[in-house]
Design an enzyme around this catalytic site. Sequence first.
Site, PDB file in Angstrom:
ATOM      1  N   SER A  66       3.766  -1.321  -3.200  1.00 49.70           N
ATOM      2  CA  SER A  66       4.859  -0.365  -2.945  1.00 49.70           C
ATOM      3  C   SER A  66       4.379   1.005  -2.490  1.00 49.70           C
ATOM      4  O   SER A  66       5.194   1.818  -2.039  1.00 49.70           O
ATOM      5  CB  SER A  66       5.714  -0.208  -4.189  1.00 49.70           C
ATOM      6  OG  SER A  66       6.451  -1.380  -4.403  1.00 49.70           O
ATOM      7  N   LYS A  69       5.428   1.998   0.910  1.00 48.96           N
ATOM      8  CA  LYS A  69       6.829   2.299   1.276  1.00 48.96           C
ATOM      9  C   LYS A  69       7.034   3.704   1.856  1.00 48.96           C
ATOM     10  O   LYS A  69       7.703   3.853   2.881  1.00 48.96           O
ATOM     11  CB  LYS A  69       7.742   2.078   0.067  1.00 48.96           C
ATOM     12  CG  LYS A  69       7.853   0.601  -0.353  1.00 48.96           C
ATOM     13  CD  LYS A  69       8.519   0.478  -1.713  1.00 48.96           C
ATOM     14  CE  LYS A  69       8.671  -0.961  -2.175  1.00 48.96           C
ATOM     15  NZ  LYS A  69       9.172  -1.036  -3.566  1.00 48.96           N
ATOM     16  N   TYR A 191       7.192  -6.878   5.774  1.00 49.05           N
ATOM     17  CA  TYR A 191       7.108  -6.139   4.510  1.00 49.05           C
ATOM     18  C   TYR A 191       5.998  -6.700   3.613  1.00 49.05           C
ATOM     19  O   TYR A 191       5.201  -5.942   3.043  1.00 49.05           O
ATOM     20  CB  TYR A 191       8.481  -6.186   3.820  1.00 49.05           C
ATOM     21  CG  TYR A 191       8.460  -5.705   2.390  1.00 49.05           C
ATOM     22  CD1 TYR A 191       8.339  -4.350   2.091  1.00 49.05           C
ATOM     23  CD2 TYR A 191       8.557  -6.610   1.327  1.00 49.05           C
ATOM     24  CE1 TYR A 191       8.295  -3.905   0.773  1.00 49.05           C
ATOM     25  CE2 TYR A 191       8.527  -6.180   0.016  1.00 49.05           C
ATOM     26  CZ  TYR A 191       8.393  -4.839  -0.259  1.00 49.05           C
ATOM     27  OH  TYR A 191       8.349  -4.394  -1.562  1.00 49.05           O
ATOM     28  N   TYR A 243      10.858   4.896  -9.309  1.00 51.07           N
ATOM     29  CA  TYR A 243      11.982   4.028  -9.723  1.00 51.07           C
ATOM     30  C   TYR A 243      12.742   4.633 -10.900  1.00 51.07           C
ATOM     31  O   TYR A 243      13.066   5.818 -10.873  1.00 51.07           O
ATOM     32  CB  TYR A 243      11.484   2.615 -10.056  1.00 51.07           C
ATOM     33  CG  TYR A 243      10.564   2.051  -9.010  1.00 51.07           C
ATOM     34  CD1 TYR A 243      11.032   1.828  -7.704  1.00 51.07           C
ATOM     35  CD2 TYR A 243       9.245   1.764  -9.279  1.00 51.07           C
ATOM     36  CE1 TYR A 243      10.195   1.319  -6.731  1.00 51.07           C
ATOM     37  CE2 TYR A 243       8.401   1.254  -8.308  1.00 51.07           C
ATOM     38  CZ  TYR A 243       8.884   1.035  -7.042  1.00 51.07           C
ATOM     39  OH  TYR A 243       8.065   0.530  -6.079  1.00 51.07           O
ATOM     40  N   VAL A 261       2.516  -2.212  -7.571  1.00 52.84           N
ATOM     41  CA  VAL A 261       2.214  -3.193  -8.626  1.00 52.84           C
ATOM     42  C   VAL A 261       0.776  -3.704  -8.645  1.00 52.84           C
ATOM     43  O   VAL A 261       0.394  -4.408  -9.576  1.00 52.84           O
ATOM     44  CB  VAL A 261       3.154  -4.424  -8.604  1.00 52.84           C
ATOM     45  CG1 VAL A 261       4.534  -4.080  -9.092  1.00 52.84           C
ATOM     46  CG2 VAL A 261       3.172  -5.073  -7.243  1.00 52.84           C
TER      47      VAL A 261
HETATM   48  O1  DON Z   1       7.894  -6.391  -3.136  1.00 55.09           O
HETATM   49  C1  DON Z   1       7.161  -6.538  -4.090  1.00 55.09           C
HETATM   50  O2  DON Z   1       7.566  -7.034  -5.135  1.00 55.09           O
HETATM   51  C2  DON Z   1       5.718  -6.063  -4.001  1.00 55.09           C
HETATM   52  N1  DON Z   1       5.135  -6.449  -2.758  1.00 55.09           N
HETATM   53  C3  DON Z   1       5.644  -4.598  -4.168  1.00 55.09           C
HETATM   54  C4  DON Z   1       6.359  -4.106  -5.400  1.00 55.09           C
HETATM   55  C5  DON Z   1       5.767  -2.893  -5.986  1.00 55.09           C
HETATM   56  O3  DON Z   1       4.633  -2.547  -5.722  1.00 55.09           O
HETATM   57  C6  DON Z   1       6.581  -2.211  -7.017  1.00 55.09           C
HETATM   58  N2  DON Z   1       5.962  -0.996  -7.477  1.00 55.09           N
HETATM   59  N3  DON Z   1       5.560  -0.686  -8.544  1.00 55.09           N
END
Ligand code: DON
Length: 450
Positions: A66, A69, A191, A243, A261
Amino acid sequence: MSASEAVTDALRDLHARFAGVREGERADYIPELARSDADDFGLALVSMDGHRYSAGAAGTPFTLQSVSKPFVYALALSSLGLDEVGRWVGAEPSGEAFNAISLEPRTGRPANAMVNAGAIVTTALVPDRPDAPAFTRVLTALSRFAGRKLDVDEEVYGSEAATGDRNRALAYLIRSTGTLPVDPVAAVDTYFRQCAVRVTAVDLAVMAATLAHGGVNPVTGEAVVSADVAAQVLAVMATCGMYNSSGDWLLRVGLPAKSGVSGGLIAAGPARFGLAAYSPLLDAAGTSVRGRAALGALSERLGLHLMRNPALPGSTVTLATTADVLPSAPSGRRERALRERVGVVAAQGALDFTAAERVLFALDESGPGQVGSVVLDLREVTGADSVALALLHAGLARLARDGRRAAVVDPGNRLGPPDLVRERTGQDLPRYGSREEAVERCAQAMAGPV
Ligand code: DON
């Protein structure tokens, strides 16, 4: 080299302080991420001059997730502008988890570009071009932010592509409301790839520093995005980047930030530093536990909280007096009387709005009311932004309207080119190379009416 090691020492201290923290879990909903080393812990800091400092596993590769983003949001904003991007994705904190079904009831717009739903839409706003497929454009932009050519971790990409049904479901839901401008399968694939781009903590700190530095990569000097776009991205990071813990983060740490993550975390101190941490153990909000603790402590230690002393440029006005009290003043009574009616204000440093206000206030204070003249000495001023210049010009115009003549000591043209100054102040402001010359001329000019 050894003096600036003190900065590295500060990072090493924090590293030592939090390396033993064992709370949190690695993300395993993307199976490949569960294979990361739970002990890895890296910290990095990049200054606005491009100086890089790091401690621990700051060169260990991991995937952006993320943290990609905000940078893809920057790319979309650069291509389409805030109004067009805002038609498709909002800028309100959702107060929900990163993978929530965050769709505005009437329009179906995702709440913001930091949650997955909004990020998928943002990615969809970067379409293929004849010369470059969408993902190439994304990878090029991410690489420019990092200042080096980045690549994709194919294992992590494959792992998320094989298990990412929730994101696909989100994309289909968004399209079902009629707002997603392109094919959901293609958007989600791009994405997933952007999330699997491989970086190190040092790369992340450079990327954060680029946002903090008005869109200019401080290491390569490349203007990656405009200052406006950088500010827009930082604003959304500040309100939405963490978030459902964004409010708490802004309260305690006080910096725009973004978590991922895989354990990456960035924070940006506007005009100060880019910060990054990597440690895969995550809390319930998907934020690196050690990263959160270390960047929080770093912000406190370096005094980076945005709401604390937002303007701390040091003293601006170094002198505000009348010319008769200057050590160089002649001793004769008549000369002294003339010099009493000549104000002298000297300023130093970089002038922004706050500093320019101080200068204008000092000009008012420097003389006996609406008579006489004033010398503004700008020799020690190192620069002035456009807001400061506009304010100074307007203030000097007012001074002239009130009947107080001004002269400037400005060999470095800090006040701007003479034509601009004439246009804005409505006068040919006399400029001198030395303070004494300016004071002498102003005192002589006073001789007439005395
Ligand atoms: O879309 C997802 O679930 C992962 N590729 C990225 C999510 C993420 O990093 C959330 N952040 N803490």
